[in-house]
Design a protein around this motif. Structure first.
Motif, PDB file in Angstrom:
ATOM      1  N   PRO A 235       0.835  -1.200   0.000  1.00  0.00           N
ATOM      2  CA  PRO A 235       0.000   0.000   0.000  1.00  0.00           C
ATOM      3  C   PRO A 235       0.868   1.248   0.000  1.00  0.00           C
ATOM      4  O   PRO A 235       2.088   1.175   0.210  1.00  0.00           O
ATOM      5  CB  PRO A 235      -0.785  -0.135   1.317  1.00  0.00           C
ATOM      6  CG  PRO A 235       0.127  -0.925   2.201  1.00  0.00           C
ATOM      7  CD  PRO A 235       0.829  -1.894   1.289  1.00  0.00           C
ATOM      8  N   SER A 236       0.258   2.386  -0.235  1.00  0.00           N
ATOM      9  CA  SER A 236       1.005   3.638  -0.221  1.00  0.00           C
ATOM     10  C   SER A 236       1.591   3.882   1.174  1.00  0.00           C
ATOM     11  O   SER A 236       0.893   3.781   2.183  1.00  0.00           O
ATOM     12  CB  SER A 236       0.088   4.803  -0.599  1.00  0.00           C
ATOM     13  OG  SER A 236       0.759   6.040  -0.409  1.00  0.00           O
ATOM     14  N   LEU A 237       2.865   4.194   1.210  1.00  0.00           N
ATOM     15  CA  LEU A 237       3.550   4.479   2.472  1.00  0.00           C
ATOM     16  C   LEU A 237       3.824   5.973   2.623  1.00  0.00           C
ATOM     17  O   LEU A 237       4.640   6.383   3.450  1.00  0.00           O
ATOM     18  CB  LEU A 237       4.865   3.698   2.547  1.00  0.00           C
ATOM     19  CG  LEU A 237       4.762   2.171   2.411  1.00  0.00           C
ATOM     20  CD1 LEU A 237       6.152   1.539   2.474  1.00  0.00           C
ATOM     21  CD2 LEU A 237       3.850   1.580   3.461  1.00  0.00           C
ATOM     22  N   ALA A 238       3.125   6.805   1.836  1.00  0.00           N
ATOM     23  CA  ALA A 238       3.375   8.240   1.820  1.00  0.00           C
ATOM     24  C   ALA A 238       3.205   8.877   3.202  1.00  0.00           C
ATOM     25  O   ALA A 238       3.916   9.826   3.545  1.00  0.00           O
ATOM     26  CB  ALA A 238       2.454   8.921   0.809  1.00  0.00           C
TER      27      ALA A 238
ATOM     28  N   THR B 127      12.358  -2.060   2.561  1.00  0.00           N
ATOM     29  CA  THR B 127      12.192  -2.983   3.686  1.00  0.00           C
ATOM     30  C   THR B 127      10.859  -3.704   3.591  1.00  0.00           C
ATOM     31  O   THR B 127      10.771  -4.912   3.828  1.00  0.00           O
ATOM     32  CB  THR B 127      12.276  -2.221   5.025  1.00  0.00           C
ATOM     33  OG1 THR B 127      13.559  -1.601   5.135  1.00  0.00           O
ATOM     34  CG2 THR B 127      12.070  -3.171   6.196  1.00  0.00           C
ATOM     35  N   TRP B 128       9.811  -2.953   3.224  1.00  0.00           N
ATOM     36  CA  TRP B 128       8.486  -3.573   3.074  1.00  0.00           C
ATOM     37  C   TRP B 128       8.546  -4.702   2.050  1.00  0.00           C
ATOM     38  O   TRP B 128       8.059  -5.806   2.296  1.00  0.00           O
ATOM     39  CB  TRP B 128       7.462  -2.524   2.660  1.00  0.00           C
ATOM     40  CG  TRP B 128       6.062  -3.064   2.548  1.00  0.00           C
ATOM     41  CD1 TRP B 128       5.555  -3.863   1.550  1.00  0.00           C
ATOM     42  CD2 TRP B 128       4.996  -2.891   3.491  1.00  0.00           C
ATOM     43  NE1 TRP B 128       4.236  -4.173   1.796  1.00  0.00           N
ATOM     44  CE2 TRP B 128       3.876  -3.590   2.986  1.00  0.00           C
ATOM     45  CE3 TRP B 128       4.879  -2.197   4.699  1.00  0.00           C
ATOM     46  CZ2 TRP B 128       2.641  -3.611   3.642  1.00  0.00           C
ATOM     47  CZ3 TRP B 128       3.661  -2.218   5.363  1.00  0.00           C
ATOM     48  CH2 TRP B 128       2.565  -2.927   4.828  1.00  0.00           C
TER      49      TRP B 128
ATOM     50  N   TYR C 189       2.096  -0.156   9.866  1.00  0.00           N
ATOM     51  CA  TYR C 189       1.292   0.455   8.802  1.00  0.00           C
ATOM     52  C   TYR C 189      -0.098   0.847   9.313  1.00  0.00           C
ATOM     53  O   TYR C 189      -0.550   1.984   9.115  1.00  0.00           O
ATOM     54  CB  TYR C 189       1.158  -0.492   7.604  1.00  0.00           C
ATOM     55  CG  TYR C 189       0.170   0.037   6.579  1.00  0.00           C
ATOM     56  CD1 TYR C 189       0.500   1.127   5.785  1.00  0.00           C
ATOM     57  CD2 TYR C 189      -1.102  -0.529   6.438  1.00  0.00           C
ATOM     58  CE1 TYR C 189      -0.417   1.645   4.862  1.00  0.00           C
ATOM     59  CE2 TYR C 189      -2.011  -0.019   5.525  1.00  0.00           C
ATOM     60  CZ  TYR C 189      -1.657   1.071   4.744  1.00  0.00           C
ATOM     61  OH  TYR C 189      -2.562   1.583   3.856  1.00  0.00           O
ATOM     62  N   TYR C 190      -0.781  -0.083   9.964  1.00  0.00           N
ATOM     63  CA  TYR C 190      -2.140   0.187  10.437  1.00  0.00           C
ATOM     64  C   TYR C 190      -2.166   1.016  11.721  1.00  0.00           C
ATOM     65  O   TYR C 190      -3.215   1.507  12.124  1.00  0.00           O
ATOM     66  CB  TYR C 190      -2.895  -1.122  10.655  1.00  0.00           C
ATOM     67  CG  TYR C 190      -3.320  -1.797   9.376  1.00  0.00           C
ATOM     68  CD1 TYR C 190      -4.224  -1.194   8.520  1.00  0.00           C
ATOM     69  CD2 TYR C 190      -2.819  -3.054   9.027  1.00  0.00           C
ATOM     70  CE1 TYR C 190      -4.631  -1.807   7.341  1.00  0.00           C
ATOM     71  CE2 TYR C 190      -3.222  -3.681   7.845  1.00  0.00           C
ATOM     72  CZ  TYR C 190      -4.122  -3.053   7.007  1.00  0.00           C
ATOM     73  OH  TYR C 190      -4.524  -3.668   5.841  1.00  0.00           O
ATOM     74  N   ARG C 191      -1.010   1.150  12.380  1.00  0.00           N
ATOM     75  CA  ARG C 191      -0.908   1.891  13.640  1.00  0.00           C
ATOM     76  C   ARG C 191      -1.862   1.316  14.690  1.00  0.00           C
ATOM     77  O   ARG C 191      -2.521   2.029  15.426  1.00  0.00           O
ATOM     78  CB  ARG C 191      -1.193   3.382  13.412  1.00  0.00           C
ATOM     79  CG  ARG C 191      -0.172   4.054  12.505  1.00  0.00           C
ATOM     80  CD  ARG C 191      -0.531   5.472  12.173  1.00  0.00           C
ATOM     81  NE  ARG C 191       0.494   6.060  11.290  1.00  0.00           N
ATOM     82  CZ  ARG C 191       0.240   7.057  10.430  1.00  0.00           C
ATOM     83  NH1 ARG C 191      -0.984   7.568  10.344  1.00  0.00           N
ATOM     84  NH2 ARG C 191       1.206   7.533   9.674  1.00  0.00           N
TER      85      ARG C 191
END
Length: 277
Positions: A172-175, A184-185, A267-269
């Motif tokens: 997914p976008s890591l912006a 790394t992802w 990512y999802y925090r």
């Protein structure tokens, strides 16, 4: 109207109006219907309600094959879909405007090219489908299930998050995540998928010859896996299936693929394991 045509989110006033229409009784019924939502603390539940109101105000939810979509069904779908973006911006779900709900599984025409270049066309029964720039399609019968980590709503909305970056490739976008590195992802994704495929191969090799791998008798072997075997299909399905298990049944995946779990947590925090503990 122009915002709707462009698939943009509803204005804050429309979201607030939608949230005011959700009764506390209906909200509690939805939370109680899904154990992975019922474990949210008070602050998280309040944030989920706000995200659900945004989604309901921003998307059209329409029934197919004569299905009448009730308020409970709409809110149930919205709440499950909003869990992945609980601590993310809802703008990640922009760019499309409709959720289509079938009573049960539906049939989709598919085509596949084999190693010899021959294209095979066939019909597949599906519980959900997410189209790039188009609607998201769900089976209501399957949207009520969450046993064994299965959750078709989270699965299809994870595809939407994946597609947000332009491709369905498991990234997914890591912006909005400066601490997450794309290289790394990709490395952790590839290594984790390889490990899962190897585990699946080992399970399938252990199934006795007299057992049909497609039968219920084989479930005892596949049950040894940390996730549904469908995760081995490709990177996109690995991300979507992982997201289901991350929120609904995180422990087996965290034990088998700890680096991948940590990446999803960043990512999802969110940390569902801490929530369940």
């Amino acid at each position: 109207m122009l915002r709707w045509l462009k698939g943009r989110g509803a204005r804050p006033s429309a979201v607030a109006e939608m949230q005011s229409r959700i009764s506390s009784e209906l909200w509690r019924q939805v939370l109680d219907a899904h154990p992975f939502l019922a474990v949210l603390d008070t602050d998280e539940a309040g944030q989920l309600l706000a995200r659900s109101a945004w989604l309901l105000a921003s998307k059209n939810i329409n029934g197919a094959q004569g299905l009448e979509v009730s308020d409970f069904m709409r809110l149930s779908i919205a709440a499950q879909a909003s869990l992945p973006i609980l601590n993310l911006t809802p703008e990640l779900y922009e760019g499309w405007d409709e959720i289509i709900v079938y009573p049960a599984s539906f049939r989709i025409p598919r085509s596949r090219q084999d190693e010899d270049g021959v294209v095979h066309e066939y019909i597949e029964d599906a519980a959900g489908e997410a189209w790039d720039g188009g609607p998201l399609v769900l089976s209501w019968e399957d949207a009520q299930l969450s046993g064994g980590g299965f959750n078709v709503v989270i699965h299809e909305f994870a595809h939407k998050l994946d597609l947000r970056s332009g491709f369905a490739d498991g990234m997914p976008s890591l912006a909005a995540h400066p601490a997450l590195n794309a290289r790394t992802w990709r490395r952790v994704l590839d290594e984790s998928l390889d490990r899962f495929v190897a585990a699946l191969d080992a399970v399938e090799a252990a199934i006795p010859p007299h057992i049909d791998p497609e039968s219920e008798e084989a479930d005892a072997w596949y049950g040894q896996l940390p996730m549904d075997p469908y995760a081995a299909t490709d990177e996109a399905e690995f991300f979507a299936v992982s997201s289901e298990h991350f929120f609904v049944d995180p422990y087996p995946m965290q034990q088998a693929l700890p680096q991948w779990y940590e990446l999803l947590k960043a990512y999802y925090r969110q940390d569902p394991l801490e929530r369940y503990a």
